[in-house]
Design a protein around this motif. Sequence first.
Motif, PDB file in Angstrom:
ATOM      1  N   ALA A  61     -30.368 -89.846 117.294  1.00 53.78           N
ATOM      2  CA  ALA A  61     -29.621 -90.959 117.890  1.00 53.78           C
ATOM      3  C   ALA A  61     -30.563 -91.682 118.841  1.00 53.78           C
ATOM      4  O   ALA A  61     -30.764 -91.277 119.976  1.00 53.78           O
ATOM      5  N   GLY A  65     -30.459 -97.741 117.264  1.00 56.44           N
ATOM      6  CA  GLY A  65     -29.124 -97.815 116.706  1.00 56.44           C
ATOM      7  C   GLY A  65     -29.018 -97.460 115.243  1.00 56.44           C
ATOM      8  O   GLY A  65     -27.962 -97.652 114.634  1.00 56.44           O
ATOM      9  N   TRP A 162     -22.480 -97.328 119.132  1.00 58.87           N
ATOM     10  CA  TRP A 162     -23.775 -97.679 119.722  1.00 58.87           C
ATOM     11  C   TRP A 162     -23.668 -99.057 120.329  1.00 58.87           C
ATOM     12  O   TRP A 162     -23.183-100.001 119.686  1.00 58.87           O
ATOM     13  N   GLU A 163     -24.077 -99.202 121.603  1.00 52.96           N
ATOM     14  CA  GLU A 163     -23.997-100.481 122.297  1.00 52.96           C
ATOM     15  C   GLU A 163     -25.344-100.811 122.935  1.00 52.96           C
ATOM     16  O   GLU A 163     -25.990 -99.935 123.511  1.00 52.96           O
ATOM     17  N   ASN A 164     -25.738-102.084 122.811  1.00 54.86           N
ATOM     18  CA  ASN A 164     -26.983-102.557 123.414  1.00 54.86           C
ATOM     19  C   ASN A 164     -26.758-103.969 123.949  1.00 54.86           C
ATOM     20  O   ASN A 164     -26.450-104.881 123.195  1.00 54.86           O
ATOM     21  N   ALA A 230     -29.975 -98.246 125.179  1.00 55.73           N
ATOM     22  CA  ALA A 230     -28.689 -98.385 124.510  1.00 55.73           C
ATOM     23  C   ALA A 230     -27.848 -97.164 124.820  1.00 55.73           C
ATOM     24  O   ALA A 230     -28.361 -96.129 125.262  1.00 55.73           O
ATOM     25  N   THR A 231     -26.548 -97.285 124.577  1.00 52.12           N
ATOM     26  CA  THR A 231     -25.622 -96.193 124.871  1.00 52.12           C
ATOM     27  C   THR A 231     -24.936 -95.742 123.584  1.00 52.12           C
ATOM     28  O   THR A 231     -24.363 -96.558 122.853  1.00 52.12           O
ATOM     29  N   TRP A 232     -25.020 -94.458 123.317  1.00 48.78           N
ATOM     30  CA  TRP A 232     -24.301 -93.831 122.216  1.00 48.78           C
ATOM     31  C   TRP A 232     -23.054 -93.163 122.775  1.00 48.78           C
ATOM     32  O   TRP A 232     -23.086 -92.540 123.834  1.00 48.78           O
ATOM     33  N   SER A 250     -20.900 -89.493 126.157  1.00 44.83           N
ATOM     34  CA  SER A 250     -21.630 -90.757 126.151  1.00 44.83           C
ATOM     35  C   SER A 250     -23.004 -90.540 126.756  1.00 44.83           C
ATOM     36  O   SER A 250     -23.118 -89.906 127.812  1.00 44.83           O
TER      37      SER A 250
END
Length: 257
Positions: A61, A65, A162-164, A230-232, A250
């Motif tokens: 991960a 992403g 997934w956020e970026n 980025a955040t998973w 998270s």
Amino acid sequence: MHHALVFVVAPESALPSDGASLVALESAQRLGLGNGMALRILRTPNDWEGELEDLVSHGLAEASGLDPFRPKQEPAQAPPSGERRRLLCDAVVPHLEPRSQWLGVYVLNGELSGEPITANPSHPCRRLELASIQCLDRFPLRDAENETCWFYPTEDGTYLGWENQRRIETLPGFLPERPFEPDAPSYERKAVHVLWSLMADDLALTCVGITFRGRRIEWPIVATDPEPFATWTSFRVDTSAENSYQENSSITVFRPD
């Protein structure tokens, strides 16, 4: 003669009036949508019983992403069918601020060029040899009709998000399903709807887009500058629970230097 509706999100003072140039429309658009969030949502494989922490610690991960469950393969190969089925969302959501921004609606009039020019060849701004630009409406987005939608999965199961965050530059919005009309398009303000959705476990609704006559307006991205992290998030959807969205964990990951 062909015609195309385009939409510009910008501060009130930046929206051009009748007779504006294409440069003026694009300049105004740059003032309206400058940030966005890249979002991907994947359903986890049915046989996966692991943890997000394990995917991160094993380098699966990543900040890029990419699907952590994707088999190793040459980049030129098509994604396996399993990955295509798992990828439920792959979008950049512009940060719209309906409480402070305005919407300008314009019709471009001109002849279709023989060859696409520059990037985004299907965009009306790039295909029409312009004869004129007419302003149909300018109004604050807070006056538009509001509509709610579901942006996150509603089917029970386990998912990865997934956020970026990123800086973006966009062209004026248009309707990709039918970008050109042979006749002058009709327009009514009541057909413009602002879409709102709960994002993950947010308590307040987030603006996720604008539609015209039920068709989503697309804002083509011509430049992007993603944050180096980025955040998973691992989460479950359980429609039988009081809160159907249940976050498991998270983790923020950074792009290699």
